[in-house]
Design an enzyme around this catalytic site. Structure first.
Site, PDB file in Angstrom:
ATOM      1  N   THR A 230       0.865  -1.462  -0.666  1.00 16.78           N
ATOM      2  CA  THR A 230       0.020  -0.220   0.049  1.00 16.78           C
ATOM      3  C   THR A 230       0.838   1.459   0.420  1.00 16.78           C
ATOM      4  OG1 THR A 230      -1.806  -1.128   0.669  1.00 16.78           O
ATOM      5  CG2 THR A 230      -1.894   0.874   1.406  1.00 16.78           C
ATOM      6  N   GLY A 233       2.341   2.024  -3.808  1.00 23.73           N
ATOM      7  CA  GLY A 233       0.802   2.064  -4.548  1.00 23.73           C
ATOM      8  C   GLY A 233       0.770   3.537  -4.135  1.00 23.73           C
ATOM      9  N   GLU A 250      -3.528  -3.504  -6.818  1.00 27.75           N
ATOM     10  CA  GLU A 250      -3.301  -3.807  -6.442  1.00 27.75           C
ATOM     11  C   GLU A 250      -2.744  -3.390  -5.225  1.00 27.75           C
ATOM     12  OE1 GLU A 250      -5.854  -6.559  -6.809  1.00 27.75           O
ATOM     13  OE2 GLU A 250      -5.929  -5.714  -8.572  1.00 27.75           O
ATOM     14  N   CYS A 284      -0.696 -11.742  -0.064  1.00 30.33           N
ATOM     15  CA  CYS A 284      -2.012 -10.738   0.190  1.00 30.33           C
ATOM     16  C   CYS A 284      -3.020 -10.653   0.843  1.00 30.33           C
ATOM     17  CB  CYS A 284      -2.116  -9.729  -1.010  1.00 30.33           C
ATOM     18  SG  CYS A 284      -2.866 -10.570  -1.794  1.00 30.33           S
TER      19      CYS A 284
HETATM   20  P1  NAD Z   1       6.892  -3.210  -2.888  1.00 26.11           P
HETATM   21  O1  NAD Z   1       5.201  -2.324  -2.749  1.00 26.11           O
HETATM   22  O2  NAD Z   1       7.661  -3.218  -1.872  1.00 26.11           O
HETATM   23  O3  NAD Z   1       6.925  -3.500  -4.228  1.00 26.11           O
HETATM   24  C1  NAD Z   1       6.453  -4.444  -5.359  1.00 26.11           C
HETATM   25  C2  NAD Z   1       6.994  -3.115  -6.641  1.00 26.11           C
HETATM   26  O4  NAD Z   1       7.217  -2.497  -6.702  1.00 26.11           O
HETATM   27  C3  NAD Z   1       8.730  -4.196  -6.885  1.00 26.11           C
HETATM   28  O5  NAD Z   1       8.609  -4.857  -8.475  1.00 26.11           O
HETATM   29  C4  NAD Z   1       9.368  -2.724  -6.363  1.00 26.11           C
HETATM   30  O6  NAD Z   1      10.992  -2.515  -6.630  1.00 26.11           O
HETATM   31  C5  NAD Z   1       8.115  -1.527  -7.338  1.00 26.11           C
HETATM   32  N1  NAD Z   1       8.420  -0.106  -6.251  1.00 26.11           N
HETATM   33  C6  NAD Z   1       9.134  -0.083  -5.137  1.00 26.11           C
HETATM   34  N2  NAD Z   1       8.883   1.443  -5.137  1.00 26.11           N
HETATM   35  C7  NAD Z   1       8.640   1.852  -6.301  1.00 26.11           C
HETATM   36  C8  NAD Z   1       8.293   3.802  -6.484  1.00 26.11           C
HETATM   37  N3  NAD Z   1       8.785   4.400  -6.083  1.00 26.11           N
HETATM   38  N4  NAD Z   1       7.781   3.866  -8.281  1.00 26.11           N
HETATM   39  C9  NAD Z   1       7.698   2.188  -8.996  1.00 26.11           C
HETATM   40  N5  NAD Z   1       8.008   1.316  -8.650  1.00 26.11           N
HETATM   41  C10 NAD Z   1       8.556   0.559  -7.122  1.00 26.11           C
HETATM   42  O7  NAD Z   1       6.250  -4.847  -2.399  1.00 26.11           O
HETATM   43  P2  NAD Z   1       6.463  -5.984  -1.822  1.00 26.11           P
HETATM   44  O8  NAD Z   1       6.941  -6.096  -1.276  1.00 26.11           O
HETATM   45  O9  NAD Z   1       7.734  -5.919  -3.376  1.00 26.11           O
HETATM   46  O10 NAD Z   1       5.190  -7.492  -2.194  1.00 26.11           O
HETATM   47  C11 NAD Z   1       4.213  -7.700  -1.196  1.00 26.11           C
HETATM   48  C12 NAD Z   1       3.393  -6.781  -1.073  1.00 26.11           C
HETATM   49  O11 NAD Z   1       2.120  -6.883  -2.247  1.00 26.11           O
HETATM   50  C13 NAD Z   1       2.683  -6.881   0.442  1.00 26.11           C
HETATM   51  O12 NAD Z   1       1.482  -5.895   0.674  1.00 26.11           O
HETATM   52  C14 NAD Z   1       1.730  -7.591  -0.431  1.00 26.11           C
HETATM   53  O13 NAD Z   1      -0.294  -7.439  -0.384  1.00 26.11           O
HETATM   54  C15 NAD Z   1       1.398  -7.323  -2.140  1.00 26.11           C
HETATM   55  N6  NAD Z   1       0.441  -7.619  -2.998  1.00 26.11           N
HETATM   56  C16 NAD Z   1      -0.682  -7.384  -3.497  1.00 26.11           C
HETATM   57  C17 NAD Z   1      -1.481  -7.883  -4.337  1.00 26.11           C
HETATM   58  C18 NAD Z   1      -3.106  -7.470  -4.480  1.00 26.11           C
HETATM   59  O14 NAD Z   1      -3.592  -8.570  -6.069  1.00 26.11           O
HETATM   60  N7  NAD Z   1      -3.292  -7.280  -3.884  1.00 26.11           N
HETATM   61  C19 NAD Z   1      -0.708  -9.331  -4.783  1.00 26.11           C
HETATM   62  C20 NAD Z   1       0.384  -9.821  -4.055  1.00 26.11           C
HETATM   63  C21 NAD Z   1       1.071  -9.266  -3.310  1.00 26.11           C
END
Ligand code: NAD
Length: 490
Positions: A230, A233, A250, A284
């Site tokens: 989040t 996001g 997501e 998630c």
């Molecule tokens: P994260 O937010 O740290 O990273 C996700 C992706 O975003 C990675 O590729 C990362 O490099 C990129 N990212 C990070 N900072 C960014 C920025 N400033 N600009 C653009 N891209 C950036 O998440 P994570 O630790 O990789 O994944 C776990 C999270 O994903 C959990 O919160 C989980 O709930 C969520 N998730 C959600 C769903 C869904 O469908 N809602 C599914 C799977 C995982």
């Protein structure tokens, strides 16, 4: 060690500074990938834009794009054992789940989108005067930035690229810095894929900063589809707002499970033990806030503990393993920091509570207030908070008292109650008497701070389309001139 590369305009490019990914189980190196700097990001976006404008990808029949997706599905199906093994090493998801749930699910999603693209249609209003044909049609939204996390490193990429390809978009996919090799293995299947023009699908590696930041701010991007936490996001939504770039997000979740005394008890305890702990709660929609009707609470908690204690832990490559270490040291430190708040906030560990390196045992916490940090924030580890509920209304109040709204489950044999609660739960995905059913045909996505937009199903496909309204007038005279000369009678 796998030497990774970016895929840009059909070419594999391995220039620049590199980073490594590591096996979750023993920390051994798995992949070494280049970091896409802003110049490399620009190259990838330019390739996607050229393919959008110059190739016939966006304008060809959906059936022809579908044929490309079907071939891709066949190629993925043929390498399920190899990709599963690689992803299990890198990410740590137990091999059976990786193979039979994530990989087979990913193949199914490509096949679904291959056909779903052919179902797209527009509308013509029947309310027009006889001389007017007033229609709404769709067209591909354009160049998409697709950003994925590490927890389903193949399937989460497939959900996005399958839909974007079926819709006729071109794209740049950014892998997660934890799992570059697993996601790249999917893109290796695109080499010489019949019918796919170079530049339609590009893939780059690198962390959120500089790679992700350069991608989301790039003026050549028409749409961002993101899966991840989040906070990230929200950052993406902020950057996207500057140019009103379309976004689908997501994000994280904190799934409530509302358990009543009249439920099928053994099934419920089995399902929630799996729902909470398999692959270390790194899902998630993991069952992390379990709200149990008072009368069943003690029996439920004892049942959850005894099931968790029997879950086999070990090397995720062993067929019998259900619990394995968390994906990385960073994730383990994050989970430990959450656990450190439990006793401070008045909570009590009924099971687990201390990490051993990257391994977090199944952890069950009681006595926390619903708004305590661990009770209401996504931990992304095998950590469950249990609550006692006086009655249905109290259970609902606890369930909805979170800023997330992704998924949750209701456990009761009273269908009227189940439907009543389903309507009032503020979540995008509700399971009744089950947890973790996901199908390619039905849309998935969150309410509140769990996201914007949907993936999968036709709703997921439409996220990659723009609407356009086209009105045709077959009359000889321009209607406003006629109107001025002969104003309608009052
Ligand atoms: P994260 O937010 O740290 O990273 C996700 C992706 O975003 C990675 O590729 C990362 O490099 C990129 N990212 C990070 N900072 C960014 C920025 N400033 N600009 C653009 N891209 C950036 O998440 P994570 O630790 O990789 O994944 C776990 C999270 O994903 C959990 O919160 C989980 O709930 C969520 N998730 C959600 C769903 C869904 O469908 N809602 C599914 C799977 C995982």
């Amino acid at each position: 060690m796998i030497e990774c590369a970016h895929l840009i305009d059909g070419e594999w490019i391995a220039e620049g500074e590199r980073f490594e990914s590591f096996a979750s189980y023993d920390g051994s190196p798995v992949g070494r990938a280049p970091i896409a700097d802003p110049a490399m990001v620009d190259r990838a976006v330019q390739a996607a834009r050229r393919a959008l404008v110059e190739s016939d990808w966006t304008t060809r029949r959906a059936a022809d794009r579908g044929a490309v997706l079907l071939e891709l599905a066949n190629r993925l199906e043929a390498v399920i054992p190899e990709i599963s093994e690689l992803s299990t090493r890198e990410m740590g998801k137990p091999i059976r789940l990786m193979r039979d749930r994530e990989m087979k699910g990913a193949v199914d999603k490509f096949r679904y989108f291959a056909g779903a693209g052919r179902l797209l249609d527009g509308t013509v209003t029947g309310a027009s005067p006889a001389n007017v044909l007033d229609m709404t049609v769709t067209q591909p939204i354009g160049v998409c930035a697709l950003i994925i996390p590490w927890n389903d490193p193949v399937d989460l990429a497939v959900r996005k690229i399958g839909a974007a390809m079926a819709a006729g978009c071109t794209m740049v996919v950014k892998t997660s810095e934890e799992t570059p090799a697993s996601t790249e293995a999917l893109f290796r299947l695109l080499d010489d894929l019949p019918g796919l023009p170079n530049g339609v699908v590009n893939m780059i590696h690198g962390p959120g900063d500089p790679t992700g930041e350069a991608l989301i701010a790039h003026p050549g991007i028409d749409k961002i589809s993101f899966t991840g936490s989040t906070p990230t996001g929200k950052r993406i939504a902020e950057v996207a707002a500057r140019r009103l770039t379309r976004v689908s997000l997501e994000c994280g979740g904190k799934a409530p499970c509302l358990v009543f005394d009249d439920c099928y008890k053994e099934k419920c305890m089995d399902a929630l033990a799996y729902g909470a702990f398999i692959y270390g709660g790194q899902s998630c929609t993991a069952a992390t806030r379990i709200i149990v009707e008072d009368r069943f609470y003690d029996e439920f908690v004892a049942g959850l503990i005894s099931r968790a204690e029997k879950m086999p832990a070990g090397d995720p490559l062993d067929e019998g393993t259900l619990l394995a270490p968390l994906v990385s040291d960073r994730q383990a430190a994050r989970v430990q920091a959450f656990l450190d708040t439990v006793e401070r906030d008045g909570g009590r560990f009924l099971l687990g509570g201390t990490l051993d390196g990257r391994y977090c045992p199944p952890t069950i916490v009681a006595d926390l207030a619903p708004d305590a940090e661990v009770a209401c924030t996504e931990v992304f580890g095998p950590v469950v908070t249990v609550f006692r509920a006086r009655d249905e209304e109290h259970a609902l109040e606890i369930a909805n008292s979170t800023r997330y709204g992704l998924g949750g489950s209701v456990w009761t044999s009273d269908i009227t109650r189940a439907l009543r609660l389903s309507k009032r739960l503020e979540f995008g995905d509700i399971w009744i008497n089950t947890h973790y059913i996901r199908q390619s045909e039905t849309p998935f996505g969150g309410w509140k701070e769990s996201g914007i937009g949907r993936e999968l199903g036709l709703a997921g496909l439409r996220e990659y389309l723009s609407n356009k309204r086209i009105a045709i007038d077959t009359a000889d005279d321009f209607h406003l001139r006629t109107w001025f000369e002969n104003p309608p009678k009052a």
